[in-house]
Design an enzyme around this catalytic site. Structure first.
Site, PDB file in Angstrom:
ATOM      1  N   GLY A 252       0.833  -1.207   0.000  1.00  0.00           N
ATOM      2  CA  GLY A 252       0.000   0.000   0.000  1.00  0.00           C
ATOM      3  C   GLY A 252       0.860   1.246   0.000  1.00  0.00           C
ATOM      4  O   GLY A 252       0.491   2.288   0.542  1.00  0.00           O
TER       5      GLY A 252
ATOM      6  N   ARG B  21      -2.292   6.849   1.496  1.00  0.00           N
ATOM      7  CA  ARG B  21      -2.048   7.975   2.404  1.00  0.00           C
ATOM      8  C   ARG B  21      -1.046   7.601   3.498  1.00  0.00           C
ATOM      9  O   ARG B  21      -0.064   8.310   3.725  1.00  0.00           O
ATOM     10  CB  ARG B  21      -3.370   8.429   3.056  1.00  0.00           C
ATOM     11  CG  ARG B  21      -4.165   9.416   2.226  1.00  0.00           C
ATOM     12  CD  ARG B  21      -5.519   9.696   2.893  1.00  0.00           C
ATOM     13  NE  ARG B  21      -6.352   8.516   2.771  1.00  0.00           N
ATOM     14  CZ  ARG B  21      -7.225   8.322   1.788  1.00  0.00           C
ATOM     15  NH1 ARG B  21      -7.403   9.246   0.865  1.00  0.00           N
ATOM     16  NH2 ARG B  21      -7.938   7.214   1.711  1.00  0.00           N
TER      17      ARG B  21
ATOM     18  N   GLY C 184      -2.120  -2.623   9.431  1.00  0.00           N
ATOM     19  CA  GLY C 184      -3.072  -1.679  10.025  1.00  0.00           C
ATOM     20  C   GLY C 184      -4.332  -1.589   9.194  1.00  0.00           C
ATOM     21  O   GLY C 184      -5.188  -0.742   9.462  1.00  0.00           O
TER      22      GLY C 184
ATOM     23  N   GLY D 252      -6.285  -2.147  14.488  1.00  0.00           N
ATOM     24  CA  GLY D 252      -7.148  -1.129  13.900  1.00  0.00           C
ATOM     25  C   GLY D 252      -6.601   0.269  14.129  1.00  0.00           C
ATOM     26  O   GLY D 252      -6.999   1.219  13.453  1.00  0.00           O
TER      27      GLY D 252
ATOM     28  N   HIS E 226     -13.969  10.867  10.353  1.00  0.00           N
ATOM     29  CA  HIS E 226     -12.813  10.667   9.459  1.00  0.00           C
ATOM     30  C   HIS E 226     -13.007  11.456   8.167  1.00  0.00           C
ATOM     31  O   HIS E 226     -14.111  11.863   7.836  1.00  0.00           O
ATOM     32  CB  HIS E 226     -12.641   9.183   9.111  1.00  0.00           C
ATOM     33  CG  HIS E 226     -11.921   8.406  10.175  1.00  0.00           C
ATOM     34  ND1 HIS E 226     -12.586   7.852  11.250  1.00  0.00           N
ATOM     35  CD2 HIS E 226     -10.606   8.101  10.329  1.00  0.00           C
ATOM     36  CE1 HIS E 226     -11.700   7.234  12.026  1.00  0.00           C
ATOM     37  NE2 HIS E 226     -10.498   7.373  11.505  1.00  0.00           N
ATOM     38  N   HIS E 227     -11.909  11.563   7.424  1.00  0.00           N
ATOM     39  CA  HIS E 227     -11.876  12.237   6.125  1.00  0.00           C
ATOM     40  C   HIS E 227     -12.869  11.626   5.118  1.00  0.00           C
ATOM     41  O   HIS E 227     -13.288  10.484   5.281  1.00  0.00           O
ATOM     42  CB  HIS E 227     -10.454  12.161   5.549  1.00  0.00           C
ATOM     43  CG  HIS E 227      -9.915  10.761   5.485  1.00  0.00           C
ATOM     44  ND1 HIS E 227     -10.105   9.938   4.396  1.00  0.00           N
ATOM     45  CD2 HIS E 227      -9.211  10.030   6.386  1.00  0.00           C
ATOM     46  CE1 HIS E 227      -9.527   8.777   4.605  1.00  0.00           C
ATOM     47  NE2 HIS E 227      -8.974   8.796   5.811  1.00  0.00           N
TER      48      HIS E 227
ATOM     49  N   LYS F 172     -12.515   7.928   3.396  1.00  0.00           N
ATOM     50  CA  LYS F 172     -12.483   6.656   4.145  1.00  0.00           C
ATOM     51  C   LYS F 172     -13.607   5.728   3.674  1.00  0.00           C
ATOM     52  O   LYS F 172     -14.745   6.156   3.518  1.00  0.00           O
ATOM     53  CB  LYS F 172     -12.595   6.916   5.655  1.00  0.00           C
ATOM     54  CG  LYS F 172     -12.446   5.625   6.469  1.00  0.00           C
ATOM     55  CD  LYS F 172     -12.096   5.893   7.908  1.00  0.00           C
ATOM     56  CE  LYS F 172     -12.003   4.603   8.708  1.00  0.00           C
ATOM     57  NZ  LYS F 172     -10.886   3.728   8.277  1.00  0.00           N
TER      58      LYS F 172
ATOM     59  N   GLY G  84     -11.998   1.064  12.159  1.00  0.00           N
ATOM     60  CA  GLY G  84     -11.391  -0.024  12.929  1.00  0.00           C
ATOM     61  C   GLY G  84     -11.117   0.401  14.360  1.00  0.00           C
ATOM     62  O   GLY G  84     -11.252  -0.386  15.299  1.00  0.00           O
TER      63      GLY G  84
HETATM   64  N1  LIG Z   1      -4.225   0.901  11.965  1.00  0.00           N
HETATM   65  C1  LIG Z   1      -4.027   2.209  11.864  1.00  0.00           C
HETATM   66  O1  LIG Z   1      -3.400   2.846  12.736  1.00  0.00           O
HETATM   67  C2  LIG Z   1      -4.550   2.913  10.639  1.00  0.00           C
HETATM   68  C3  LIG Z   1      -4.393   4.289  10.471  1.00  0.00           C
HETATM   69  C4  LIG Z   1      -4.844   4.881   9.292  1.00  0.00           C
HETATM   70  C5  LIG Z   1      -5.442   4.091   8.321  1.00  0.00           C
HETATM   71  N2  LIG Z   1      -5.601   2.761   8.546  1.00  0.00           N
HETATM   72  C6  LIG Z   1      -6.177   1.856   7.542  1.00  0.00           C
HETATM   73  O2  LIG Z   1      -5.124   1.523   6.630  1.00  0.00           O
HETATM   74  C7  LIG Z   1      -5.699   1.280   5.341  1.00  0.00           C
HETATM   75  C8  LIG Z   1      -5.040   2.220   4.325  1.00  0.00           C
HETATM   76  O3  LIG Z   1      -5.365   3.553   4.660  1.00  0.00           O
HETATM   77  P1  LIG Z   1      -4.997   4.773   3.697  1.00  0.00           P
HETATM   78  O4  LIG Z   1      -5.643   5.971   4.284  1.00  0.00           O
HETATM   79  O5  LIG Z   1      -3.520   4.779   3.452  1.00  0.00           O
HETATM   80  O6  LIG Z   1      -5.781   4.303   2.375  1.00  0.00           O
HETATM   81  P2  LIG Z   1      -5.497   4.638   0.838  1.00  0.00           P
HETATM   82  O7  LIG Z   1      -4.898   5.997   0.715  1.00  0.00           O
HETATM   83  O8  LIG Z   1      -6.756   4.310   0.118  1.00  0.00           O
HETATM   84  O9  LIG Z   1      -4.364   3.588   0.439  1.00  0.00           O
HETATM   85  C9  LIG Z   1      -4.588   2.231   0.227  1.00  0.00           C
HETATM   86  C10 LIG Z   1      -3.498   1.748  -0.723  1.00  0.00           C
HETATM   87  O10 LIG Z   1      -3.649   0.322  -0.851  1.00  0.00           O
HETATM   88  C11 LIG Z   1      -3.230  -0.013  -2.140  1.00  0.00           C
HETATM   89  N3  LIG Z   1      -3.824  -1.269  -2.616  1.00  0.00           N
HETATM   90  C12 LIG Z   1      -5.129  -1.610  -2.639  1.00  0.00           C
HETATM   91  N4  LIG Z   1      -5.290  -2.827  -3.200  1.00  0.00           N
HETATM   92  C13 LIG Z   1      -4.068  -3.257  -3.521  1.00  0.00           C
HETATM   93  C14 LIG Z   1      -3.577  -4.426  -4.160  1.00  0.00           C
HETATM   94  N5  LIG Z   1      -4.386  -5.390  -4.541  1.00  0.00           N
HETATM   95  N6  LIG Z   1      -2.244  -4.535  -4.347  1.00  0.00           N
HETATM   96  C15 LIG Z   1      -1.411  -3.558  -3.961  1.00  0.00           C
HETATM   97  N7  LIG Z   1      -1.804  -2.413  -3.357  1.00  0.00           N
HETATM   98  C16 LIG Z   1      -3.133  -2.261  -3.151  1.00  0.00           C
HETATM   99  C17 LIG Z   1      -3.698   1.120  -3.038  1.00  0.00           C
HETATM  100  O11 LIG Z   1      -2.793   1.145  -4.118  1.00  0.00           O
HETATM  101  P3  LIG Z   1      -2.974   2.068  -5.435  1.00  0.00           P
HETATM  102  O12 LIG Z   1      -2.750   3.468  -4.942  1.00  0.00           O
HETATM  103  O13 LIG Z   1      -1.872   1.605  -6.306  1.00  0.00           O
HETATM  104  O14 LIG Z   1      -4.365   1.829  -5.909  1.00  0.00           O
HETATM  105  C18 LIG Z   1      -3.628   2.352  -2.124  1.00  0.00           C
HETATM  106  O15 LIG Z   1      -2.472   3.119  -2.404  1.00  0.00           O
HETATM  107  C19 LIG Z   1      -7.209   1.499   5.514  1.00  0.00           C
HETATM  108  O16 LIG Z   1      -7.806   0.250   5.792  1.00  0.00           O
HETATM  109  C20 LIG Z   1      -7.299   2.414   6.720  1.00  0.00           C
HETATM  110  O17 LIG Z   1      -8.530   2.307   7.401  1.00  0.00           O
HETATM  111  C21 LIG Z   1      -5.170   2.168   9.671  1.00  0.00           C
END
Ligand SMILES: NC(=O)c1ccc[n+]([C@@H]2O[C@H](COP(=O)([O-])OP(=O)(O)OC[C@H]3O[C@@H](n4cnc5c(N)ncnc54)[C@H](OP(=O)(O)O)[C@@H]3O)[C@@H](O)[C@H]2O)c1
Length: 258
Positions: A7, A11, A89, A114, A146-147, A150, A156
């Site tokens: 990923g 973000r 995460g 989460g 959240h933004h 999401k 989570g």
């Molecule tokens: N645990 C924590 O502390 C925490 C904090 C914040 C967010 N999160 C969670 O973390 C996750 C990501 O958050 P985010 O805000 O970074 O989301 P985001 O900006 O939508 O990023 C998700 C990334 O995953 C990639 N992806 C999706 N399917 C894929 C695949 N099959 N193969 C390779 N890459 C793939 C996408 O790649 P492409 O850009 O190439 O499409 C995208 O860049 C969410 O589930 C969010 O709820 C958790």
């Protein structure tokens, strides 16, 4: 340790990469060698691939912030062929996906959280304690913001807080959780844990757990101010997990020992 970020274009993935690349002194034990993305575009500093095998082959472990389908697929391939540790995460997994991760973790060390922040994990412990102490006379409601981008709801983190609240009362979370109220017959029942979700703008993550009594209210809250919070937590988790020889599904509370 050689790390891959799944990923990497997301973000959190971008913040994680920036943190490691821009602070070589602070993260000199972390060697970021590859990123996994849906749309690969390597730059001079880093190989980015769409191929899970290529991604897993050369790393000691993985940090994943992506989507549930990708996380589960990555974990399956890793279990079958590589056995590297995985810190994830990613949120929004359904019950079947969570069961799969649980089964895979019988063979591989994994940490899934989460929310990776110290503050939220401390908040979980406080919520559990408060819920145990106040009991059913106090109604528990969880609100999160959240933004606008999401996907999953409730977050989570909100679910982690709800599970902590249910555990404090020895209740089964899924039996008492109520997701939004609407309509003519939506009166609160004793013991419910209610969720309210707001989405908009660029809010990184805000959570409130309120305990409503008849003569007092108590609210515990957390606001995330910067995504580096999650990235730093994930690196902390990776450092902790790499020394865990035993397979298992660990939480951030295990890593933080709270
Ligand atoms: N645990 C924590 O502390 C925490 C904090 C914040 C967010 N999160 C969670 O973390 C996750 C990501 O958050 P985010 O805000 O970074 O989301 P985001 O900006 O939508 O990023 C998700 C990334 O995953 C990639 N992806 C999706 N399917 C894929 C695949 N099959 N193969 C390779 N890459 C793939 C996408 O790649 P492409 O850009 O190439 O499409 C995208 O860049 C969410 O589930 C969010 O709820 C958790």
């Amino acid at each position: 340790m050689k790390i891959g970020i799944s990923g990497i274009n997301g973000r959190v993935g971008r913040v994680l990469k920036g943190l490691i690349v821009e602070h070589p002194d602070k993260y000199k034990d972390i060697n970021l060698i590859v990123g996994l993305a849906r749309h690969a575009a390597s730059d001079l500093s880093l190989q980015v691939t769409t191929d899970v095998d290529e991604f897993l082959a050369g790393v000691d472990g993985v940090i994943d912030f992506s989507l549930p389908d990708n996380f589960v697929h990555l974990a399956e391939v890793n279990q079958q062929k590589y056995g590297k540790f995985i810190v994830s995460g990613t949120t929004g997994l359904d019950a079947a996906q969570m069961d799969k991760i649980q089964a895979i973790a019988a063979d591989v060390p994994m940490l899934h959280a989460g929310n990776m922040s110290l503050g939220v994990n401390l908040l979980c412990a406080l919520v559990q304690q408060t819920s145990a102490r106040l009991g059913l006379d106090y109604d528990i409601e969880i609100e999160e913001t959240h933004h606008r981008m999401k996907r999953d709801a409730p977050s989570g983190t909100a679910l982690m807080l709800g599970r902590a609240a249910a555990a404090g009362r020895d209740a089964e979370h899924d039996d008492v959780a109520v997701y939004g109220r609407n309509g003519a017959d939506a009166q609160r029942q004793t013991g419910e844990i209610g969720y309210a979700v707001k989405r908009g703008g660029g809010v990184i993550g805000a959570h409130e757990v309120s305990f409503y009594g008849m003569s007092e209210e108590l609210t515990l809250s957390h606001n995330a101010l910067d995504r580096s919070l999650f990235a730093e937590g994930a690196i902390f988790a990776a450092r902790w997990l790499k020394d865990k020889p035993a397979a298992g599904l660990y939480s951030m509370r295990d890593a933080l020992e709270i």
